[in-house]
Design an enzyme around this catalytic site. Sequence first.
Site, mmCIF file in Angstrom:
data_model
loop_
_atom_site.group_PDB
_atom_site.id
_atom_site.type_symbol
_atom_site.label_atom_id
_atom_site.label_comp_id
_atom_site.label_asym_id
_atom_site.label_seq_id
_atom_site.Cartn_x
_atom_site.Cartn_y
_atom_site.Cartn_z
ATOM 1 N N GLU A 25 -7.925 1.264 -5.018
ATOM 2 C CA GLU A 25 -7.213 2.525 -4.821
ATOM 3 C C GLU A 25 -8.155 3.728 -4.822
ATOM 4 O O GLU A 25 -7.742 4.859 -5.050
ATOM 5 C CB GLU A 25 -6.147 2.688 -5.912
ATOM 6 C CG GLU A 25 -5.094 1.599 -5.900
ATOM 7 C CD GLU A 25 -4.124 1.708 -7.069
ATOM 8 O OE1 GLU A 25 -3.203 2.537 -6.976
ATOM 9 O OE2 GLU A 25 -4.291 0.972 -8.059
ATOM 10 N N SER A 37 -0.465 0.104 -6.592
ATOM 11 C CA SER A 37 -0.163 0.538 -5.222
ATOM 12 C C SER A 37 0.293 -0.601 -4.309
ATOM 13 O O SER A 37 0.078 -0.567 -3.105
ATOM 14 C CB SER A 37 -1.371 1.248 -4.601
ATOM 15 O OG SER A 37 -1.505 2.540 -5.125
ATOM 16 N N TYR A 53 1.431 5.644 1.350
ATOM 17 C CA TYR A 53 0.375 6.603 1.671
ATOM 18 C C TYR A 53 0.261 6.945 3.157
ATOM 19 O O TYR A 53 -0.713 7.552 3.572
ATOM 20 C CB TYR A 53 -0.962 6.075 1.133
ATOM 21 C CG TYR A 53 -0.924 5.858 -0.356
ATOM 22 C CD1 TYR A 53 -0.755 6.938 -1.226
ATOM 23 C CD2 TYR A 53 -1.006 4.586 -0.897
ATOM 24 C CE1 TYR A 53 -0.699 6.739 -2.592
ATOM 25 C CE2 TYR A 53 -0.950 4.383 -2.271
ATOM 26 C CZ TYR A 53 -0.796 5.467 -3.107
ATOM 27 O OH TYR A 53 -0.732 5.266 -4.473
ATOM 28 N N ARG A 94 5.044 7.153 -14.881
ATOM 29 C CA ARG A 94 6.090 7.087 -13.859
ATOM 30 C C ARG A 94 6.682 5.692 -13.925
ATOM 31 O O ARG A 94 5.955 4.692 -13.863
ATOM 32 C CB ARG A 94 5.526 7.363 -12.467
ATOM 33 C CG ARG A 94 6.603 7.750 -11.444
ATOM 34 C CD ARG A 94 6.107 7.633 -10.017
ATOM 35 N NE ARG A 94 5.927 6.241 -9.659
ATOM 36 C CZ ARG A 94 4.783 5.742 -9.210
ATOM 37 N NH1 ARG A 94 3.709 6.496 -9.093
ATOM 38 N NH2 ARG A 94 4.698 4.453 -8.907
ATOM 39 N N ASP A 115 9.137 2.806 -12.457
ATOM 40 C CA ASP A 115 9.777 2.352 -11.224
ATOM 41 C C ASP A 115 10.943 1.426 -11.544
ATOM 42 O O ASP A 115 10.838 0.551 -12.425
ATOM 43 C CB ASP A 115 8.770 1.613 -10.345
ATOM 44 C CG ASP A 115 7.641 2.512 -9.866
ATOM 45 O OD1 ASP A 115 7.814 3.746 -9.914
ATOM 46 O OD2 ASP A 115 6.592 1.985 -9.461
ATOM 47 N N GLU A 130 8.141 -1.622 -13.328
ATOM 48 C CA GLU A 130 6.820 -1.432 -13.928
ATOM 49 C C GLU A 130 6.638 0.021 -14.336
ATOM 50 O O GLU A 130 7.460 0.886 -14.001
ATOM 51 C CB GLU A 130 5.708 -1.844 -12.972
ATOM 52 C CG GLU A 130 5.682 -1.091 -11.671
ATOM 53 C CD GLU A 130 4.585 -1.605 -10.729
ATOM 54 O OE1 GLU A 130 3.585 -0.884 -10.577
ATOM 55 O OE2 GLU A 130 4.734 -2.705 -10.170
ATOM 56 N N ASN A 160 3.729 3.096 -14.314
ATOM 57 C CA ASN A 160 2.450 3.597 -13.821
ATOM 58 C C ASN A 160 1.967 4.646 -14.810
ATOM 59 O O ASN A 160 2.609 5.678 -14.990
ATOM 60 C CB ASN A 160 2.654 4.201 -12.427
ATOM 61 C CG ASN A 160 1.368 4.624 -11.763
ATOM 62 O OD1 ASN A 160 0.519 5.248 -12.384
ATOM 63 N ND2 ASN A 160 1.237 4.312 -10.494
ATOM 64 N N GLY A 208 -0.086 9.069 -9.062
ATOM 65 C CA GLY A 208 -0.849 9.756 -8.038
ATOM 66 C C GLY A 208 -0.530 11.243 -7.974
ATOM 67 O O GLY A 208 0.576 11.680 -8.290
#
Length: 319
Positions: free
Chosen positions: A25, A156, A228, A267, A269, A281, A283, A287
């Site tokens: 990443e 990602s 992305y 964050r 999900d 999961e 994070n 980002g």
Amino acid sequence: MEYTVKGLIDKNAKIAVLCGGMSNERDVSLRSGKNVLKALHNLGYKNAEIVDADKSSLKRLQEGGFEYAYNTLHGKYGEDGCIQGVLEILDIKYTGCKVKSSAICMDKEMTKNVLASAGLNIIKSVCIRYDEGLDVEKATKGLNFPLMVKPSAEGSSIGMSKADNIDELKKALEVAQKSDKKILLEEYLQGTSITVGVLEDIEGGKIFATPILEFRTKTLWYDFEAKYTEGLTEFILPANLDEKLTEEIQNMAIKAHKACDCTGVSRVDFLIYNNIPYVLEINTNPGMTDLSDLPAQAKAMGINYDNLVQLVLNTALID
């Protein structure tokens, strides 16, 4: 209403914006770091500078006189507790999650175990160690196809595949094992994909969840390309959910954040299936690019990009 964040760190402090790194990443991290540096300069932190994290970074951090590190690294070595441990040894205060929570949340199997122990909904799965002699049918006993195949310690959506049968699973495992020999096999549920940011305002002493972001992709799932590449994902913010479910999910996000001992920012999900939210999961270093979820979620609640950066920078003061 605009949410204004007070700066708690001396404007003259020397700050390393850690980005780049050695994971898959890297490019995303460089984009995050560039944006964060610009925001820090806007906020008056003129002694902030980019540090591209590689094997020589230890020397640069040691000799650079840095007091703080703003971590925008993603993936291995930057989000798994490694750089966090280095910074603690060097006595440099850093943003976001600490060593233990970073290591836990980078490992999908470990995260699921902690979340399940906390009473949170998770999708049925097994974790395997890949080798060429693996008995795939035995490994998947008790699971129903289709399956999502995920490297256990990768971000990602790198290395992820969907498998509808044993033959496709074998191919998916070949792809996943290039990123991690430890692989999560998770039942595929076709539902609504959402994500929730969790932020800590240390001045006010509170932890709060952002508005929920729903994403609808032009790809089969929210993979690296969809994340992305502009135009491949439609963002619905706030998500099209009723008030009761919205509150339930936001509370679950905060509970997951705390269960994994996260600090500062994360964050979470989710997948909603049959009106039941499942945690996928966490994070620990979301980002900060122009297309990233967290800045969009923060903006929806009145926190502009610069104030979000200030909010996260303040978390470097969390012990």
